[in-house]
Design an enzyme around this catalytic site. Structure first.
Site, PDB file in Angstrom:
ATOM      1  N   ASP A  72       0.851  -1.099  -0.101  1.00 39.47           N
ATOM      2  CA  ASP A  72       0.024   0.070   0.228  1.00 39.47           C
ATOM      3  C   ASP A  72       0.702   1.261  -0.011  1.00 39.47           C
ATOM      4  O   ASP A  72       1.970   1.212   0.298  1.00 39.47           O
ATOM      5  CB  ASP A  72      -0.903   0.141   1.194  1.00 39.47           C
ATOM      6  CG  ASP A  72      -2.012  -1.272   1.080  1.00 39.47           C
ATOM      7  OD1 ASP A  72      -2.450  -1.392  -0.157  1.00 39.47           O
ATOM      8  OD2 ASP A  72      -2.645  -1.525   2.132  1.00 39.47           O
ATOM      9  N   TYR A 296      -7.865   4.218  -2.920  1.00 40.39           N
ATOM     10  CA  TYR A 296      -7.355   3.664  -1.214  1.00 40.39           C
ATOM     11  C   TYR A 296      -8.205   4.511  -0.224  1.00 40.39           C
ATOM     12  O   TYR A 296      -8.359   5.642  -0.209  1.00 40.39           O
ATOM     13  CB  TYR A 296      -5.707   4.038  -1.342  1.00 40.39           C
ATOM     14  CG  TYR A 296      -5.184   3.356  -0.219  1.00 40.39           C
ATOM     15  CD1 TYR A 296      -5.149   2.090   0.077  1.00 40.39           C
ATOM     16  CD2 TYR A 296      -4.376   4.240   0.712  1.00 40.39           C
ATOM     17  CE1 TYR A 296      -4.458   1.627   1.074  1.00 40.39           C
ATOM     18  CE2 TYR A 296      -3.656   3.596   1.838  1.00 40.39           C
ATOM     19  CZ  TYR A 296      -3.860   2.128   1.829  1.00 40.39           C
ATOM     20  OH  TYR A 296      -3.176   1.849   3.063  1.00 40.39           O
TER      21      TYR A 296
END
Length: 409
Positions: A72, A296
């Site tokens: 991420d 995200y």
């Protein structure tokens, strides 16, 4: 693993996507693990529960021609990538790819633009982890000795507890004060046959041209006298004011505003909201393979990509008509200087994936959250609402006093 599966769907057979299952190193549980005499240097270990996975990753890494780290894009993800480099004993530093959404164009673009590990993000994560450990391991035993065994302290937990205690003290010393307001149910005299449809409420504003005290009348007997004096009386509209107002849409979601809105709308706790958002981000199979449905979900930025704004404009014009789309995109700026503008706000990856069209592929709660995110994003790029506000002043003359009521529509 879901994220890895979705990324694999967009890549060819030359790529093998392997999940690391989160952090591969951490501070030891049995001791502090921080050298406070040597610049707070941390000592990391590979937890027992992850050692098998690390050995598996080492074996795969030795056979790979090239390694690309795709964790991420936040500080936790950057730290995981850095820790992977340390434990895999790589001869050369692998490339790092980052993306805001798990879609084919986003993955292909990320592959074309790799970068190195961002050590500022890694250091930020290490600083957070070290502070967590110092506060927790140093203060908790002190609480056991001085207050009660089993209590814990934390970097976030303890300040949050103080805020709650301070607010509770304010509540305890607050003195309740009883007050009354008065509203009248009015109807137009000339149209009694439509009385039910013409009824409206008006609030008492002034008595003998003097405004009511704030927050209201404190004497209940006084209110009852006014009520008796006004019962059955007629009023005369003395003034009508009409004003035009604009109501602007809210910005797209950040992590915190998404959690707040989902609680208000669906009573989803923050943990459930993030679980559902993670599922939508990592990808859902819509019949042609998995695809990420939102960007995200851990972000404090209000930034939106130019491509997302362009697509939203096209969708609104095509679906609702040109008058429901802005000529120029509406840009939102975050107030804090600490916001990472390189990140995006939470938005759908494709506005054309309308909630109702993909509902069958989502769980009931996933659909609710996706609909919330999709609607908020598109609303942020629509023209502001034009509202007309009407205010009536109605005077009622009783035996002793004159009463002025106000009604707003």
């Amino acid at each position: 693993p879901t994220k890895a599966k979705t990324i694999s769907h967009f890549l060819g057979k030359d790529f093998e996507v392997i999940a690391s299952y989160g952090h591969v190193r951490d501070l030891p549980k049995s001791k502090l693990g921080i050298d406070t005499e040597n610049n707070f240097t941390p000592t990391y270990i590979i937890p027992i529960k992850i050692r098998k996975k690390v050995n598996e990753l080492k074996k795969i890494a030795k056979e790979a021609q090239e390694i690309i780290l795709a964790t991420d894009e936040d500080r936790e993800g950057e730290a995981i990538a850095w820790h992977l480099i340390q434990v895999l004993d790589l001869k050369s530093e692998p490339t790092r790819m980052v993306f805001h959404e798990i879609t084919k164009p986003a993955i292909e673009e990320a592959l074309k633009n790799p970068r190195k590990i961002n050590m500022d993000l890694v250091d930020a994560q290490q600083g957070r982890r070290i502070l967590d450990r110092l506060v927790g391991y140093e203060l908790s035993p002190f609480l056991w000795k001085k207050v009660f065994r089993g209590l814990s302290a934390g970097r976030v937990q303890s300040p949050a507890l103080r805020l709650i205690v301070e607010r509770e003290k304010e509540r305890e010393i607050f003195k309740q004060e009883e007050y009354f307001t008065l509203s009248a149910l009015m109807q137009k005299i000339e149209i009694r046959q439509l009385a039910e449809k013409m009824k409206f409420e008006a609030d008492l504003w002034k008595i003998n041209n003097k405004p009511l005290p704030s927050p209201g009348i404190k004497n209940k007997n006084e209110v009852e006298k006014i009520k008796t004096e006004l019962d059955g009386k007629t009023g005369l509209i003395t003034d009508i004011k009409t004003s035009q107002n604009k109501k602007y849409p809210l910005p797209p979601f950040t992590t915190s505003t998404l959690q707040q809105a989902s609680w208000q709308a669906f009573r989803f706790p923050a943990k459930k909201t993030m679980f559902l958002a993670q599922s939508l981000y990592e990808g859902k199979d819509l019949g042609h393979g998995p695809i990420g449905l939102i960007t995200y979900m851990r972000t404090d930025s209000l930034n939106l990509s130019s491509l997302a704004l362009k697509t939203a404009k096209e969708f609104l014009e095509k679906t609702y008509g040109a008058k429901y789309a802005l000529k120029e995109p509406r840009v939102f700026k975050s107030k804090s200087r600490l916001i990472q503008e390189a990140h995006e706000a939470i938005r759908p990856t494709d506005p054309y994936l309308e909630p109702d069209k993909i509902q069958e592929y989502l769980s009931k709660d996933e659909f609710k959250l996706y609909h919330l995110i999709w609607s908020r994003f598109l609303a942020s790029q629509m023209p502001e609402a034009a509202l007309e506000r009407n205010s009536l002043l109605i005077e009622t003359q009783a035996k002793k006093n004159s009463y002025l009521f106000q009604a707003n529509f």
